[in-house]
Design a protein around this motif. Structure first.
Motif, PDB file in Angstrom:
ATOM      1  N   VAL A  98      33.544  33.700  44.968  1.00  0.00           N
ATOM      2  CA  VAL A  98      34.040  33.573  43.593  1.00  0.00           C
ATOM      3  C   VAL A  98      33.121  34.325  42.636  1.00  0.00           C
ATOM      4  CG1 VAL A  98      34.406  31.929  41.703  1.00  0.00           C
ATOM      5  CG2 VAL A  98      35.288  31.418  43.989  1.00  0.00           C
ATOM      6  N   ILE A  99      31.821  34.198  42.837  1.00  0.00           N
ATOM      7  CA  ILE A  99      30.855  34.872  41.956  1.00  0.00           C
ATOM      8  C   ILE A  99      30.997  36.391  42.060  1.00  0.00           C
ATOM      9  CG2 ILE A  99      28.377  35.300  41.733  1.00  0.00           C
ATOM     10  CD1 ILE A  99      28.065  32.430  41.444  1.00  0.00           C
ATOM     11  N   VAL A 100      31.124  36.921  43.271  1.00  0.00           N
ATOM     12  CA  VAL A 100      31.303  38.368  43.449  1.00  0.00           C
ATOM     13  C   VAL A 100      32.619  38.809  42.807  1.00  0.00           C
ATOM     14  CG1 VAL A 100      31.740  40.180  45.166  1.00  0.00           C
ATOM     15  CG2 VAL A 100      29.849  38.594  45.488  1.00  0.00           C
ATOM     16  N   GLY A 101      33.673  38.013  42.986  1.00  0.00           N
ATOM     17  CA  GLY A 101      34.958  38.345  42.374  1.00  0.00           C
ATOM     18  C   GLY A 101      34.894  38.386  40.859  1.00  0.00           C
ATOM     19  N   LEU A 102      34.213  37.418  40.269  1.00  0.00           N
ATOM     20  CA  LEU A 102      34.050  37.415  38.809  1.00  0.00           C
ATOM     21  C   LEU A 102      33.241  38.628  38.344  1.00  0.00           C
ATOM     22  CD1 LEU A 102      33.320  33.623  38.173  1.00  0.00           C
ATOM     23  CD2 LEU A 102      35.371  34.889  37.522  1.00  0.00           C
ATOM     24  N   GLY A 103      32.161  38.893  39.050  1.00  0.00           N
ATOM     25  CA  GLY A 103      31.342  40.060  38.702  1.00  0.00           C
ATOM     26  C   GLY A 103      32.122  41.354  38.860  1.00  0.00           C
ATOM     27  N   GLY A 104      32.905  41.468  39.935  1.00  0.00           N
ATOM     28  CA  GLY A 104      33.718  42.666  40.150  1.00  0.00           C
ATOM     29  C   GLY A 104      34.739  42.861  39.047  1.00  0.00           C
ATOM     30  N   GLY A 105      35.303  41.755  38.580  1.00  0.00           N
ATOM     31  CA  GLY A 105      36.255  41.834  37.457  1.00  0.00           C
ATOM     32  C   GLY A 105      35.576  42.338  36.192  1.00  0.00           C
ATOM     33  N   ILE A 106      34.371  41.870  35.947  1.00  0.00           N
ATOM     34  CA  ILE A 106      33.618  42.319  34.766  1.00  0.00           C
ATOM     35  C   ILE A 106      33.273  43.805  34.896  1.00  0.00           C
ATOM     36  CG2 ILE A 106      31.414  42.107  33.538  1.00  0.00           C
ATOM     37  CD1 ILE A 106      31.543  39.059  34.266  1.00  0.00           C
TER      38      ILE A 106
ATOM     39  N   SER B 150      36.340  46.034  34.665  1.00  0.00           N
ATOM     40  CA  SER B 150      36.815  46.071  33.271  1.00  0.00           C
ATOM     41  C   SER B 150      35.942  46.989  32.419  1.00  0.00           C
ATOM     42  CB  SER B 150      36.814  44.659  32.673  1.00  0.00           C
ATOM     43  OG  SER B 150      37.735  43.843  33.362  1.00  0.00           O
ATOM     44  N   MET B 151      34.633  46.944  32.643  1.00  0.00           N
ATOM     45  CA  MET B 151      33.731  47.835  31.890  1.00  0.00           C
ATOM     46  C   MET B 151      34.042  49.295  32.203  1.00  0.00           C
ATOM     47  SD  MET B 151      30.130  45.599  31.995  1.00  0.00           S
ATOM     48  CE  MET B 151      29.433  46.705  33.141  1.00  0.00           C
ATOM     49  N   ARG B 152      34.288  49.584  33.494  1.00  0.00           N
ATOM     50  CA  ARG B 152      34.630  50.957  33.879  1.00  0.00           C
ATOM     51  C   ARG B 152      35.939  51.383  33.221  1.00  0.00           C
ATOM     52  NH1 ARG B 152      35.086  50.678  39.348  1.00  0.00           N
ATOM     53  NH2 ARG B 152      37.330  50.573  39.283  1.00  0.00           N
ATOM     54  N   TYR B 153      36.919  50.497  33.197  1.00  0.00           N
ATOM     55  CA  TYR B 153      38.202  50.808  32.576  1.00  0.00           C
ATOM     56  C   TYR B 153      38.035  51.086  31.085  1.00  0.00           C
ATOM     57  CZ  TYR B 153      42.888  50.320  30.736  1.00  0.00           C
ATOM     58  OH  TYR B 153      44.058  50.541  30.068  1.00  0.00           O
ATOM     59  N   ILE B 154      37.241  50.283  30.415  1.00  0.00           N
ATOM     60  CA  ILE B 154      36.999  50.481  28.980  1.00  0.00           C
ATOM     61  C   ILE B 154      36.387  51.858  28.735  1.00  0.00           C
ATOM     62  CG2 ILE B 154      35.551  49.719  27.039  1.00  0.00           C
ATOM     63  CD1 ILE B 154      36.106  46.808  28.083  1.00  0.00           C
ATOM     64  N   LEU B 155      35.447  52.265  29.578  1.00  0.00           N
ATOM     65  CA  LEU B 155      34.852  53.598  29.414  1.00  0.00           C
ATOM     66  C   LEU B 155      35.876  54.704  29.640  1.00  0.00           C
ATOM     67  CD1 LEU B 155      31.335  53.146  31.057  1.00  0.00           C
ATOM     68  CD2 LEU B 155      31.880  53.369  28.630  1.00  0.00           C
ATOM     69  N   SER B 156      36.867  54.446  30.485  1.00  0.00           N
ATOM     70  CA  SER B 156      37.890  55.472  30.727  1.00  0.00           C
ATOM     71  C   SER B 156      38.789  55.674  29.518  1.00  0.00           C
ATOM     72  CB  SER B 156      38.739  55.115  31.947  1.00  0.00           C
ATOM     73  OG  SER B 156      39.666  54.088  31.643  1.00  0.00           O
ATOM     74  N   LEU B 157      38.750  54.748  28.576  1.00  0.00           N
ATOM     75  CA  LEU B 157      39.577  54.844  27.374  1.00  0.00           C
ATOM     76  C   LEU B 157      38.914  55.630  26.242  1.00  0.00           C
ATOM     77  CD1 LEU B 157      40.907  51.169  27.254  1.00  0.00           C
ATOM     78  CD2 LEU B 157      42.059  53.198  28.173  1.00  0.00           C
ATOM     79  N   ILE B 158      37.693  56.075  26.455  1.00  0.00           N
ATOM     80  CA  ILE B 158      37.000  56.855  25.424  1.00  0.00           C
ATOM     81  C   ILE B 158      37.778  58.145  25.195  1.00  0.00           C
ATOM     82  CG2 ILE B 158      34.893  58.133  24.844  1.00  0.00           C
ATOM     83  CD1 ILE B 158      33.351  56.110  26.544  1.00  0.00           C
ATOM     84  N   PRO B 159      38.135  58.420  23.948  1.00  0.00           N
ATOM     85  CA  PRO B 159      38.908  59.639  23.673  1.00  0.00           C
ATOM     86  C   PRO B 159      38.214  60.892  24.220  1.00  0.00           C
ATOM     87  CG  PRO B 159      38.788  58.269  21.721  1.00  0.00           C
ATOM     88  CD  PRO B 159      37.856  57.656  22.742  1.00  0.00           C
TER      89      PRO B 159
ATOM     90  N   GLY C 209      28.983  46.773  41.604  1.00  0.00           N
ATOM     91  CA  GLY C 209      29.915  47.272  42.611  1.00  0.00           C
ATOM     92  C   GLY C 209      31.289  47.551  42.021  1.00  0.00           C
ATOM     93  N   GLY C 210      31.719  46.702  41.102  1.00  0.00           N
ATOM     94  CA  GLY C 210      33.001  46.922  40.428  1.00  0.00           C
ATOM     95  C   GLY C 210      32.933  48.034  39.394  1.00  0.00           C
ATOM     96  N   PHE C 211      31.745  48.231  38.837  1.00  0.00           N
ATOM     97  CA  PHE C 211      31.562  49.242  37.790  1.00  0.00           C
ATOM     98  C   PHE C 211      31.517  50.654  38.372  1.00  0.00           C
ATOM     99  CE2 PHE C 211      28.538  51.518  34.878  1.00  0.00           C
ATOM    100  CZ  PHE C 211      29.393  51.607  33.794  1.00  0.00           C
ATOM    101  N   THR C 212      30.714  50.840  39.396  1.00  0.00           N
ATOM    102  CA  THR C 212      30.617  52.159  40.023  1.00  0.00           C
ATOM    103  C   THR C 212      31.798  52.341  40.964  1.00  0.00           C
ATOM    104  OG1 THR C 212      29.231  51.306  41.802  1.00  0.00           O
ATOM    105  CG2 THR C 212      28.104  52.194  39.869  1.00  0.00           C
ATOM    106  N   THR C 213      32.064  53.580  41.327  1.00  0.00           N
ATOM    107  CA  THR C 213      33.258  53.797  42.127  1.00  0.00           C
ATOM    108  C   THR C 213      33.135  55.026  43.014  1.00  0.00           C
ATOM    109  OG1 THR C 213      35.604  54.239  42.043  1.00  0.00           O
ATOM    110  CG2 THR C 213      34.362  54.862  40.108  1.00  0.00           C
ATOM    111  N   PHE C 214      32.946  54.769  44.284  1.00  0.00           N
ATOM    112  CA  PHE C 214      32.870  55.852  45.249  1.00  0.00           C
ATOM    113  C   PHE C 214      34.247  56.470  45.471  1.00  0.00           C
ATOM    114  CE2 PHE C 214      32.934  57.407  49.654  1.00  0.00           C
ATOM    115  CZ  PHE C 214      31.882  58.310  49.596  1.00  0.00           C
ATOM    116  N   SER C 215      35.272  55.653  45.546  1.00  0.00           N
ATOM    117  CA  SER C 215      36.610  56.168  45.832  1.00  0.00           C
ATOM    118  C   SER C 215      37.109  57.093  44.723  1.00  0.00           C
ATOM    119  CB  SER C 215      37.600  55.024  46.057  1.00  0.00           C
ATOM    120  OG  SER C 215      37.622  54.172  44.929  1.00  0.00           O
TER     121      SER C 215
END
Length: 132
Positions: free
Chosen positions: A12-20, A23-32, A79-85
């Motif tokens: 559960v803790i890893v899942g919550l952290g991955g969601g955070i 989400s942070m990575r997604y927010i950065l993708s919205l930068i104009p 782990g959720g923030f960075t993205t190898f894929s």
């Protein structure tokens, strides 16, 4: 039974952290303008390497006191923030247009990540000295 309970808590803790982190990575993708460029993934991976190194140095000093923080921050958030894929997909897309740019992207991503880990270790050691 306790082992299974601990596993579920960490899951559960890893899942919550991955969601955070995701989400942070997604927010950065919205930068104009720069949010959809391949460069933002490289910067995210550099930042993740830096933060993981800082966290790794710090947590190695106090690991017994913070047993749930490594899976939450390291595996989950970072782990959720960075993205190898996403990086591999972007390398493939760049290579279909220009192998030189794709090669440069690979080189700078890896080289920059190594630099960030070394900087992060130094920062983490400084945090450790301040805390003591």
């Amino acid at each position: 039974m306790e082992r299974q309970h601990n596993f579920l808590i960490e899951l559960v803790i890893v899942g919550l952290g991955g969601g955070i982190g995701g989400s942070m990575r997604y927010i950065l993708s919205l930068i104009p303008i720069i949010g959809h460029m391949f460069f933002i993934t490289m910067v995210i991976n550099w930042l993740g390497a830096l933060l993981l190194a800082i966290f790794g140095v710090y947590i190695s000093q106090v690991s017994k006191q913070l047993s749930l923080w490594p899976p939450f921050i390291g595996t989950g958030i970072l782990g959720g923030f960075t993205t190898f894929s996403a990086m591999i997909l972007q390398i493939n897309q760049l290579a279909s247009h220009n192998y030189l740019i794709a090669g440069g992207y690979v080189f700078f991503t890896i080289f920059g990540g190594i630099i960030m880990v070394n900087i992060g270790r130094k920062i983490g050691k400084q945090f450790d000295e301040v805390i003591k």
